[in-house]
Design a protein around this motif. Structure first.
Motif, PDB file in Angstrom:
ATOM      1  N   UNK A 101      -7.265 -10.206   6.848  1.00 60.44           N
ATOM      2  CA  UNK A 101      -8.147  -8.805   7.396  1.00 60.44           C
ATOM      3  C   UNK A 101      -7.398  -7.758   7.054  1.00 60.44           C
ATOM      4  N   UNK A 102      -6.070  -7.520   7.146  1.00 61.75           N
ATOM      5  CA  UNK A 102      -5.178  -6.259   6.844  1.00 61.75           C
ATOM      6  C   UNK A 102      -5.159  -6.132   5.300  1.00 61.75           C
ATOM      7  N   UNK A 103      -4.965  -7.141   4.566  1.00 58.59           N
ATOM      8  CA  UNK A 103      -5.115  -6.952   2.939  1.00 58.59           C
ATOM      9  C   UNK A 103      -6.547  -6.487   2.650  1.00 58.59           C
ATOM     10  N   UNK A 104      -7.581  -6.974   3.295  1.00 57.69           N
ATOM     11  CA  UNK A 104      -9.125  -6.612   2.637  1.00 57.69           C
ATOM     12  C   UNK A 104      -9.299  -5.296   3.199  1.00 57.69           C
ATOM     13  N   UNK A 143      -3.935  -3.679  -1.806  1.00 51.38           N
ATOM     14  CA  UNK A 143      -2.658  -3.937  -2.240  1.00 51.38           C
ATOM     15  C   UNK A 143      -1.787  -2.788  -1.996  1.00 51.38           C
ATOM     16  N   UNK A 144      -2.022  -1.600  -2.200  1.00 50.70           N
ATOM     17  CA  UNK A 144      -1.346  -0.286  -2.208  1.00 50.70           C
ATOM     18  C   UNK A 144      -1.205   0.072  -0.615  1.00 50.70           C
ATOM     19  N   UNK A 145      -1.745  -0.562   0.199  1.00 47.38           N
ATOM     20  CA  UNK A 145      -1.818  -0.178   1.558  1.00 47.38           C
ATOM     21  C   UNK A 145      -1.157  -1.416   2.430  1.00 47.38           C
ATOM     22  N   UNK A 146      -0.749  -2.406   1.800  1.00 47.96           N
ATOM     23  CA  UNK A 146      -0.299  -3.539   2.538  1.00 47.96           C
ATOM     24  C   UNK A 146       0.984  -4.234   1.913  1.00 47.96           C
ATOM     25  N   UNK A 147       1.898  -3.774   2.170  1.00 50.07           N
ATOM     26  CA  UNK A 147       3.304  -4.284   1.500  1.00 50.07           C
ATOM     27  C   UNK A 147       3.704  -5.491   2.119  1.00 50.07           C
ATOM     28  N   UNK A 148       4.167  -6.573   1.711  1.00 43.67           N
ATOM     29  CA  UNK A 148       4.914  -7.846   2.344  1.00 43.67           C
ATOM     30  C   UNK A 148       6.112  -7.959   1.419  1.00 43.67           C
ATOM     31  N   UNK A 149       6.081  -7.805   0.171  1.00 40.94           N
ATOM     32  CA  UNK A 149       7.255  -8.112  -0.540  1.00 40.94           C
ATOM     33  C   UNK A 149       8.505  -7.436  -0.234  1.00 40.94           C
ATOM     34  N   UNK A 165       5.178  -6.916   7.687  1.00 36.86           N
ATOM     35  CA  UNK A 165       4.672  -6.080   6.624  1.00 36.86           C
ATOM     36  C   UNK A 165       4.548  -4.764   6.685  1.00 36.86           C
ATOM     37  N   UNK A 166       4.422  -3.900   5.791  1.00 36.71           N
ATOM     38  CA  UNK A 166       4.295  -2.362   5.962  1.00 36.71           C
ATOM     39  C   UNK A 166       2.806  -2.084   5.595  1.00 36.71           C
ATOM     40  N   UNK A 167       2.268  -1.339   6.626  1.00 39.70           N
ATOM     41  CA  UNK A 167       0.891  -0.982   6.597  1.00 39.70           C
ATOM     42  C   UNK A 167       0.990   0.540   6.103  1.00 39.70           C
TER      43      UNK A 167
END
Lengths: 477, 477
Positions: free
Chosen positions: A13-16, A20-26, A47-49
Motif C-alpha cells: 500500500x505504501x509503495x503504491x 519508488x522515489x517516496x518509499x525507500x527500503x534498501x 522504511x523511509x517514506x
C-alpha cells in the motif's frame, strides 16, 4: 535496514501510494536517515517514506497507524539531541519531509510566507530576502535544517533576542496527526481567539504529536542599515550592562547580542587562521552587538556610537571595533561562529546548552566555572552564546595535552555540576536544542510532577498508541 | 443564589479553608458574580470562593473536584462572551481571583513583572510605569479586567500590532489544574525547549483547563517620545497603504494603528459633545497612528512627518492632525475610544469582533457593507478597530428613527451575513473576545473536524469530569 518487519499489505500500500522515489527500503538508501549528524545514535528503520504532498503524507500516516507501525518524522536531520533518529528495533518508518519543498506564497500585505515543511531555512530566508523581506530566524545549521524541523524543535538562534523563537514566527500551521487526519491551522491572523493554542502546542513538540507539513511564517521588512560591533569587556556583568544600555535606548534595534568568554575567544584566535582578534589586546570577555533598522538613515550609527561612547567612558567597555563594511561585519560574525569549531580543534569537549534569567548570568558563570575547575584541574571553561536571551553554551574543553577519553569519562560529573547550578537559578537544561532522546532522562527531575504529568496526558490523548516519534521527550519510565 | 446544593461536608471544609471573607453564599453577596457585565447571562452558583493564595486555591479546587462540583474561574468579570458566568443550574461555584492582588516583583534585568492573577491590568500597568517600564497591553476594560482573565482570554487591544497578544507577553505562568494540582511554570526564560508549550496552551483556554494564579509578564522600557496623528483617508485600502508605509520605515515604532469608518466617526462627532472632528472636513475614513520610542530624540517626529508628508503628496492621506501635546494626544485617543459609546447612543447595534488577513480588509469591508445594507435598508454600517492586526469591530447601527427591537430581530441574519464573508477570506469569528458561552455554537462550523476534535481530546485528558468552566468554548453536542 530492511523492510522485513513491515506487513506485506502495508508495504504494498505504501509503495503504491508513494511510488519508488517516496518509499525507500534498501539499506544503502535508508542508512543516512537512521543516524544523527552528531553520530550519537545509530538506529534502524523498516522504511523511509518521502511523501511529496500533505495528502500523501496523511494517507501514509493513516496506513502506518492502521498497522501500529511507529513513525519518526525527520526534516534536515540536524537535531542536536537525536530527536529525529529511530531506535534500534527497526520497527519504525522514518517519514522524511525532504520532498515537500514548495514555497507556496509570499504575501507583502500580511508580511508572511507560506512554505512546505521540507524547505530549508536558508532557502526560505533567501526567498524572503529576494522580495525585499526578511525571515528573522538564523541558526548555524540553516543550510540543512528545514522549516518542519525548525518548528518541531522551536529553534532559537541569534535573532531570538529581537524576534522570538520559531514558535513566535509561526502564524499558521498544518500538521498530520498520529491517526492520519490533517490539522489545518493555515490561517494568517494576528488575532484569533477561537479555542486552544494548538499551533503553539505543535511547535516544539518534537514530532511527538504530529508531523508539521506546511507553515505560515511572519516576515519583517528587510533591514536597510546594520551596525555591528565587537566589544572587549571585563566580564559577563559588564556585557549585560551594555545590553541593558542598548535596550534602554531602543530594544527593537538590537538584532543580536552575543557573549564570548576570553577563553573561548583565545581558542578561536589561536586555532582558526582566518580569525585573529580584531582588537589591540585580549580581554576577559567580549560582547558582539548588532543593531538593525529598515531605515537607511544615520540614526543607527548614532545610536551605536552614543551607547558605546558612554560605555567606554564609564569603563563598561574597554575597547571596541565597529564594522565599517559588510566584509568587516562578516569577519566579526565569523569569529563568533567559529567558537564550536575552535573548541573541537582544542580536543574533547562537553557541551551544555543552558539558559537562566538574565540577572543570574554573572553568578551562574562564576559558580559553574569554579565547580568545573575544581572537578577537573586545568579544564578550559569556554562559555559563549546568546546572552541577550539568557542562553549560554557553557562548553567545557579538556585541559591542554590531557587524554581526551579520560576527560570525557567525567562528562556526566561535569554536566551534573553545571546543571545543579542552572537549577538553582531557575534555569533550563535545554534552551534551544530540545529534549530528543539525549535528554529524556532529565525530564522527571526538571519538569516532573504536574508539568510532566500534563504533557503525558496530552501525548496519550492525541497519540494513544504512542506511534509518533516514540522515545522522544518522555522517559520510558 | 444559595449554597443549598453543596454537600455539607464540602461546605464546612471550604468555610474552614477560606474563612468567611473567602467563602460567600449569601445571595446578595454572590449576585454580582453570577451575571456578566453585558447582562447577557444570568446564572446561579452554590457559592463564591475567594482564595487569597495559590495554596488555598489549589486546596479549594481539590475539594470541589473530590465532590464533582463544577468550578467557574472569574477575574474582573469583564468577558464580552459570558466566559466567566456560571450556568443556571446553581450547581457550580465561582472561584474569584479578586483577593489575589499582590505584585510580587519587578525585575529590571529581565524586564519582567511577577503578579498574582487578581491584579487589575491597570494596576499592573501603573506599577511598571512607576518603575520606568511599560506593560505593553491596553484594553478598554483595563480598570477592572485582571491579569488572570487577561491571560485566560488571550486579550489583545491597541498595542497588539507591536507587542503581540497577552499570550506573547506571558513568560511564566502558574495555574491550578482541574484536580487541584499546581502547575508551576513560573520561569523567566526566553529560551526553554523542555517539552510541550503548556504555558501557551493555558493562555486563551478560557478557564477550561485550569485557573491561572500567577504570571511572569514581559515588560518594555517606558517610551520617552510618542507621536500621534489622526489622518483622513479615502478608504480602508488607503489606511492599509499608510500602515505599510510606516511599517516599511520602522515596524517597531508603530505602537498602534487604528481604523475608523466615516460613519462611525460622524456618530462620535455628533453624539459625544467632547469629541468634535479635529480636521477641517469629514472624510470617508480615518486612520489613527501612534509611534513610540524609548529615546527622547527627534527621530520619531521626523519619521512621522516624512511618512505623512509623502502620503499627503501621493494623495493617500487627504488631511492630518498631529498631536502637539499630551492633551491633544489624549483627545485623539478619546475620539477612538468613544466609538462604542456613540454607537450605543445612536440606538440598537449588532457587534462583530472579526479578523481577516490584512490584504483582505478592503474587500471584506466593501462586501460586508453591501450585504448588510441590502438586508436592512438604512442600516448604518460603522466599522472601526485594530486594522494593523486585521481586526475590525464590524458594528452595525440601526437605521435612524427605526424601531430598535425590529432591528435587533434581524441580528442573526446580519451576523451570519458578515460571518460568511469573514469565512470566505479565511478570517476568524472572534478575534479578541474569545468564545465563552456566547459563541460556542459557532465552533463546529468554523473550527470543526480535526481542530475541534483535538481540542476536545485535550480537554477530556486534563479535565475528564468536565468540572472546569463547563459550557465554555465547547458546544454541548
Amino acid at each position: 535496514m530492511s523492510d522485513a518487519s513491515l506487513p506485506p499489505a502495508l508495504h504494498d500500500a505504501l509503495l503504491t501510494l508513494l511510488g519508488p522515489a517516496g518509499f525507500l527500503t534498501d539499506a544503502t538508501d535508508t542508512a543516512s536517515f537512521c543516524t544523527d549528524w552528531r553520530l550519537l545514535y545509530h538506529g534502524r528503520c523498516a522504511a523511509v517514506l518521502r511523501p511529496a504532498t500533505t495528502e500523501d503524507c496523511a494517507k501514509a500516516v493513516a496506513l502506518c497507524a492502521q498497522y501500529d507501525v511507529p513513525m519518526v518524522p525527520q526534516g534536515g536531520n540536524t537535531s542536536m539531541v537525536g530527536g529525529a533518529t529511530p531506535d534500534e528495533s527497526g520497527k519504525a518508518v522514518v517519514i522524511s519531509t525532504t520532498r515537500m519543498t514548495r514555497i507556496l506564497s509570499i504575501d507583502h500585505a500580511d508580511l508572511t510566507m507560506t512554505v512546505e515543511a521540507g524547505v530549508t531555512l536558508k532557502a526560505a530566508q533567501d526567498a524572503a530576502w529576494a522580495e525585499d523581506l526578511m525571515l528573522p530566524l538564523s541558526i548555524s545549521s540553516e543550510g540543512s535544517a528545514d522549516i518542519g524541523g525548525i518548528l518541531a524543535t522551536n529553534a532559537g538562534g541569534n535573532n531570538t533576542v529581537r524576534y522570538g523563537n520559531a514558535r513566535e514566527l509561526a502564524l499558521g500551521l498544518e500538521a498530520v496527526l498520529p491517526d492520519g487526519s490533517v490539522l489545518n491551522l493555515l490561517r494568517k491572523l494576528r488575532k484569533d481567539n477561537t479555542g486552544y493554542a494548538l499551533r503553539q502546542l505543535l511547535v516544539g513538540s518534537e514530532g511527538t504529536l504530529g508531523l508539521i507539513t506546511t507553515a505560515v511564517l511572519q516576515l519583517q521588512p528587510r533591514p536597510r542599515s546594520r551596525e555591528t560591533a565587537l566589544c572587549a569587556v571585563a566580564d559577563a556583568k559588564s556585557a549585560l550592562a551594555l545590553f541593558a544600555a542598548f535596550r534602554k535606548q531602543d530594544p527593537a534595534a538590537i538584532q543580536a547580542f552575543e557573549y564570548m568568554s576570553g577563553t573561548s575567544m583565545a581558542l578561536v584566535n589561536t586555532l582558526i587562521e582566518s580569525c585573529p582578534l580584531p582588537l589591540s589586546e585580549p580581554a576577559p570577555a567580549y560582547a558582539l552587538v548588532e543593531l538593525g533598522s529598515p531605515r537607511e538613515d544615520e540614526s543607527l550609527r548614532t545610536l551605536m556610537e552614543d551607547v558605546l561612547g558612554q560605555a567606554l567612558e564609564e569603563g563598561l567597555v574597554t575597547d571596541a571595533v565597529l564594522a565599517e563594511s559588510e566584509t568587516q561585519r562578516q569577519n566579526i560574525w565569523m569569529i563568533r561562529e567559529e567558537h564550536a569549531e575552535a573548541q573541537k580543534r582544542a580536543g574533547a569537549s562537553v557541551k551544555n546548552d543552558v539558559s537562566v534569567p538574565l540577572a543570574a548570568i554573572p553568578d551562574f558563570i562564576e559558580e559553574a566555572t569554579k565547580a568545573c575547575e575544581s572537578l577537573v584541574p586545568g579544564i578550559r571553561v569556554a562559555p559563549f552564546g546568546h546572552i541577550g536571551d539568557g542562553n549560554i553554551h557553557f562548553n567545557l574543553v579538556q585541559p591542554e595535552g590531557a587524554d581526551p577519553a579520560a576527560f570525557l569519562a567525567q562528562d556526566h560529573a561535569l554536566m551534573d555540576a553545571v546543571a545543579e547550578i542552572v537549577r538553582k537559578f531557575g534555569g533550563s537544561f535545554s534552551a534551544e536544542h530540545g529534549v530528543g532522546q539525549l535528554k529524556t532522562y532529565m525530564m522527571p527531575s526538571w519538569r516532573g510532577g504536574a508539568e510532566l504529568e500534563t504533557m503525558r496526558k496530552i501525548k496519550n490523548a492525541l497519540d494513544p498508541k504512542n506511534l509518533m516519534n516514540p522515545g522522544k521527550i518522555f522517559p520510558s519510565h
